[in-house]
Design an enzyme around this catalytic site. Structure first.
Site, PDB file in Angstrom:
ATOM      1  N   ARG A  18     -24.148 -15.180  -4.730  1.00  0.00           N
ATOM      2  CA  ARG A  18     -25.067 -16.132  -5.370  1.00  0.00           C
ATOM      3  C   ARG A  18     -25.846 -16.895  -4.332  1.00  0.00           C
ATOM      4  O   ARG A  18     -25.658 -16.719  -3.150  1.00  0.00           O
ATOM      5  CB  ARG A  18     -24.265 -17.099  -6.215  1.00  0.00           C
ATOM      6  CG  ARG A  18     -23.029 -17.684  -5.484  1.00  0.00           C
ATOM      7  CD  ARG A  18     -22.539 -18.989  -6.015  1.00  0.00           C
ATOM      8  NE  ARG A  18     -23.487 -20.043  -5.747  1.00  0.00           N
ATOM      9  CZ  ARG A  18     -23.641 -20.622  -4.563  1.00  0.00           C
ATOM     10  NH1 ARG A  18     -22.931 -20.245  -3.521  1.00  0.00           N
ATOM     11  NH2 ARG A  18     -24.534 -21.582  -4.413  1.00  0.00           N
ATOM     12  N   GLY A  19     -26.760 -17.733  -4.824  1.00  0.00           N
ATOM     13  CA  GLY A  19     -27.551 -18.547  -3.903  1.00  0.00           C
ATOM     14  C   GLY A  19     -28.839 -17.830  -3.543  1.00  0.00           C
ATOM     15  O   GLY A  19     -28.811 -16.705  -3.040  1.00  0.00           O
ATOM     16  N   ALA A  20     -29.968 -18.481  -3.767  1.00  0.00           N
ATOM     17  CA  ALA A  20     -31.264 -17.806  -3.685  1.00  0.00           C
ATOM     18  C   ALA A  20     -31.467 -16.933  -2.446  1.00  0.00           C
ATOM     19  O   ALA A  20     -31.706 -15.729  -2.570  1.00  0.00           O
ATOM     20  CB  ALA A  20     -32.388 -18.841  -3.822  1.00  0.00           C
TER      21      ALA A  20
ATOM     22  N   ARG B  40     -30.807 -11.747 -12.313  1.00  0.00           N
ATOM     23  CA  ARG B  40     -30.892 -13.187 -12.598  1.00  0.00           C
ATOM     24  C   ARG B  40     -32.364 -13.572 -12.469  1.00  0.00           C
ATOM     25  O   ARG B  40     -33.033 -13.149 -11.515  1.00  0.00           O
ATOM     26  CB  ARG B  40     -30.033 -14.036 -11.640  1.00  0.00           C
ATOM     27  CG  ARG B  40     -28.528 -13.857 -11.827  1.00  0.00           C
ATOM     28  CD  ARG B  40     -27.733 -14.814 -10.943  1.00  0.00           C
ATOM     29  NE  ARG B  40     -27.759 -16.198 -11.442  1.00  0.00           N
ATOM     30  CZ  ARG B  40     -27.353 -17.242 -10.732  1.00  0.00           C
ATOM     31  NH1 ARG B  40     -26.949 -17.075  -9.483  1.00  0.00           N
ATOM     32  NH2 ARG B  40     -27.380 -18.462 -11.255  1.00  0.00           N
TER      33      ARG B  40
ATOM     34  N   GLN C  68     -19.733 -25.267  -8.061  1.00  0.00           N
ATOM     35  CA  GLN C  68     -20.082 -24.745  -6.732  1.00  0.00           C
ATOM     36  C   GLN C  68     -19.847 -25.807  -5.643  1.00  0.00           C
ATOM     37  O   GLN C  68     -19.500 -25.495  -4.510  1.00  0.00           O
ATOM     38  CB  GLN C  68     -21.551 -24.298  -6.676  1.00  0.00           C
ATOM     39  CG  GLN C  68     -21.867 -23.022  -7.413  1.00  0.00           C
ATOM     40  CD  GLN C  68     -22.310 -23.250  -8.847  1.00  0.00           C
ATOM     41  OE1 GLN C  68     -21.870 -24.212  -9.493  1.00  0.00           O
ATOM     42  NE2 GLN C  68     -23.174 -22.380  -9.368  1.00  0.00           N
TER      43      GLN C  68
ATOM     44  N   ASP D  62     -34.198 -22.689  -5.952  1.00  0.00           N
ATOM     45  CA  ASP D  62     -34.162 -21.294  -6.374  1.00  0.00           C
ATOM     46  C   ASP D  62     -35.557 -20.740  -6.593  1.00  0.00           C
ATOM     47  O   ASP D  62     -35.768 -19.531  -6.501  1.00  0.00           O
ATOM     48  CB  ASP D  62     -33.327 -21.168  -7.655  1.00  0.00           C
ATOM     49  CG  ASP D  62     -31.857 -21.393  -7.338  1.00  0.00           C
ATOM     50  OD1 ASP D  62     -31.471 -22.572  -7.190  1.00  0.00           O
ATOM     51  OD2 ASP D  62     -31.126 -20.399  -7.179  1.00  0.00           O
TER      52      ASP D  62
ATOM     53  N   ASN E  79     -33.907 -25.848  -9.364  1.00  0.00           N
ATOM     54  CA  ASN E  79     -32.649 -25.851  -8.624  1.00  0.00           C
ATOM     55  C   ASN E  79     -31.510 -26.072  -9.595  1.00  0.00           C
ATOM     56  O   ASN E  79     -31.721 -26.331 -10.786  1.00  0.00           O
ATOM     57  CB  ASN E  79     -32.663 -26.923  -7.526  1.00  0.00           C
ATOM     58  CG  ASN E  79     -31.535 -26.697  -6.518  1.00  0.00           C
ATOM     59  OD1 ASN E  79     -31.445 -25.649  -5.893  1.00  0.00           O
ATOM     60  ND2 ASN E  79     -30.654 -27.678  -6.398  1.00  0.00           N
ATOM     61  N   LYS E  80     -30.273 -25.985  -9.076  1.00  0.00           N
ATOM     62  CA  LYS E  80     -29.108 -26.111  -9.940  1.00  0.00           C
ATOM     63  C   LYS E  80     -29.238 -27.288 -10.905  1.00  0.00           C
ATOM     64  O   LYS E  80     -29.666 -28.373 -10.508  1.00  0.00           O
ATOM     65  CB  LYS E  80     -27.856 -26.285  -9.068  1.00  0.00           C
ATOM     66  CG  LYS E  80     -26.550 -26.354  -9.822  1.00  0.00           C
ATOM     67  CD  LYS E  80     -26.334 -25.173 -10.770  1.00  0.00           C
ATOM     68  CE  LYS E  80     -26.508 -23.867 -10.090  1.00  0.00           C
ATOM     69  NZ  LYS E  80     -26.620 -22.712 -11.008  1.00  0.00           N
TER      70      LYS E  80
END
Ligand SMILES: CSC[C@H]1O[C@H](OP(=O)(O)O)[C@H](O)[C@@H]1O
Length: 384
Positions: A64-66, A98, A212, A253, A263-264
Site C-alpha cells: 500500500r501507499g501511493a 485501487r 496504519q 495519494d 489523502n487518508k
C-alpha cells in the site's frame, strides 16, 4: 510471537525494511512483498508470481501507499511479461486495483509503455520483457532518490517556519519506508528531523479504521528510535488546543491540478484544525502524485472500502467471528460509511513538499511549473 523489535535490535538489522523486492529464483521471477496487514506483530512475506496475486495484495493493502503502489504496479507488469502472461490484461487489472492513488496507474503505464516499445523493436514478447523490468527498477530508484530529496526540502521548510529547537510533528496514516522505494514521504521528513536532533515529538494518529498509524508508523518510529506518541484520531483536537502541535506532516495519494489533496480519511479535519490553530499543514509527496489531468478535488475518485473494516477490528493473531474475519465492534448488520480518503482544498494546505522543492502557497500555476520542472529534469537524465 517474538517481539520483532527486540529481534531486530539483536540482529542489528537496519531500521529500514524492504517493503518489496524482485527476485529471480530458478523456478521463475517473483515479487516478494512484506505483508503490511500482518504488521506489527508478524513480519510475513508474500511471494507473488503473477498479476492477479499482486492485484489481491494491493486490494487487501498487503502492499500500500501511493509511491509504493506505483513501484509495485510497474513490477507487476514486468512479472507478467517475464512469465509470458498477457501484459495488457495484467496492466489493466493492476491499474484498476485501487482508484485514488494516481501513482499506481503511472507506474503501470511506465512499464507497459517500455514493454510495447521494446516489442515493436524486437517483435518477440520474451525479448521485450526485460524492458518492463528495467522501467520498474528505474522507477524504484527514482522514488528512493525522491524520498531523500523530500526529506531535505521538508526539514528545511520546518526549520524556516518553526522556532529553533525541537519540532513537535503530528502525522496521519503511514508514510515511511513501507510506502516508498526509500524512507517515505512525510515520515522521511520526521526521520530527517530526528537524525538532525530537531524532532521533539512525533504525534502518531492511530488512523482508523485500518490503523496504519498504530500498526505501521509506530512500528517504523520504534525501529528508528524516534520519540513518538500514539493517539486516537479524535484526540488530535485537544493536542492542537493545548498548543502541543508545531506542524502537521501528511502524505498524498493524488494531488489535482488545482492543488486539492486526496489523502487518508481524517486528513481534511486535521487541515481545518491546523488552520484554526495557525499551525502549518504540510503535504509531502513526489511529483508522480500530482495528476495534471484531474482538474480539481471534486474530480478525484475516492475509494469506498468495505463496511466490515469499520464494524470489525482486524487482528491477524486473533481470528474474529465477523463476516470480514475480524472482531465485531458493532451489532451484526450495521451499515458503515468507509471512504478510504478525503480531499483537502488547496487553501488549507500551507505547502506541498516534493523532490523538486516546496511549493507555497499552493496554486495551479505553481503546480504546473513544478511538473514542468520535473519533466525537464527527467529529460535531462535521459528519461523523457
Ligand atoms: C505517501 S503515500 C501514503 C499514503 O497512502 C495511504 O493510503 P493507504 O494506506 O490506503 O494506501 C495514506 O493515504 C498515506 O498518506
Amino acid at each position: 510471537m517474538a517481539d520483532q523489535y527486540a529481534q531486530a535490535r539483536e540482529d542489528n538489522r537496519p531500521p529500514g525494511i524492504p517493503a518489496l523486492r524482485w527476485e529471480e529464483p530458478p523456478e521463475g521471477p517473483v515479487l516478494v512483498l512484506l505483508d503490511q496487514t500482518r504488521l506489527p506483530a508478524q513480519e510475513v512475506e508474500l511471494v507473488c508470481t503473477d498479476a492477479p496475486a499482486l492485484v489481491e495484495a494491493i486490494r487487501s493493502l498487503a502492499v500500500r501507499g501511493a509511491p509504493l503502489l506505483g513501484i509495485a504496479g510497474a513490477y507487476g507488469v514486468a512479472l507478467a511479461a517475464a512469465r509470458g502472461f498477457d501484459v495488457d490484461d495484467a496492466a489493466d487489472a493492476l491499474a484498476g486495483a485501487r482508484p485514488t492513488a494516481v501513482n499506481l496507474s503511472v507506474g503501470v503505464h511506465r512499464a507497459r509503455s517500455a514493454y510495447h516499445t521494446a516489442l515493436a523493436e524486437t517483435g518477440d514478447p520474451l525479448l521485450a520483457a526485460p524492458a518492463a523490468l528495467a522501467a520498474a527498477r528505474q522507477l524504484h530508484r527514482e522514488d528512493a532518490r525522491a524520498s531523500a530529496r523530500m526529506a531535505e526540502h521538508g526539514l528545511a521548510l520546518l526549520d524556516e517556519l518553526l522556532p529553533a529547537g525541537g519540532h513537535r510533528i503530528l502525522t496521519h496514516c503511514n508514510t515511511g519506508a513501507l510506502v516508498s522505494g526509500g524512507e517515505g514521504t512525510a515520515f522521511a521528513v520526521a526521520l530527517a528531523a530526528h537524525r538532525a536532533g530537531r524532532l521533539r515529538r512525533l504525534w502518531v494518529d492511530e488512523t482508523r479504521p485500518l490503523l496504519q498509524g498504530a500498526r505501521l508508523t509506530a512500528y517504523e518510529a520504534a525501529r528508528n528510535g524516534l520519540a513518538y506518541t500514539l493517539l486516537a484520531d479524535n484526540a488530535a483536537g485537544s493536542l492542537f488546543a493545548a498548543g502541543e502541535v508545531d506542524a502537521v506532516l501528511i502524505g498524498a495519494d493524488r494531488i489535482a491540478a488545482d492543488g486539492s489533496v486526496a489523502n487518508k480519511v481524517g486528513s481534511y479535519p486535521l487541515a481545518v484544525l491546523a488552520r484554526y490553530h495557525h499551525v502549518p499543514f504540510i503535504v509531502v509527496a513526489p511529483v508522480t502524485t500530482v495528476d495534471e489531468r484531474t482538474p480539481d478535488g471534486a474530480s478525484i475518485e475516492v475509494e469506498q472500502r468495505p463496511g466490515h473494516e469499520v464494524t470489525e477490528l482486524a487482528a491477524p493473531q486473533v481470528p474474529g467471528t465477523g463476516a470480514g474475519g475480524g472482531i465485531p465492534v458493532a451489532p451484526l448488520g450495521t451499515q458503515a460509511y468507509n471512504p478510504a480518503f478525503d480531499v483537502t482544498p488547496p487553501e488549507l494546505v500551507t505547502a506541498i513538499v516534493t523532490e523538486q522543492g516546496a511549493l507555497s502557497p499552493v496554486t495551479a500555476e505553481g503546480l504546473a511549473e513544478l511538473c514542468a520542472r520535473s519533466r525537464r529534469a527527467a529529460e535531462e537524465h535521459g528519461r523523457g
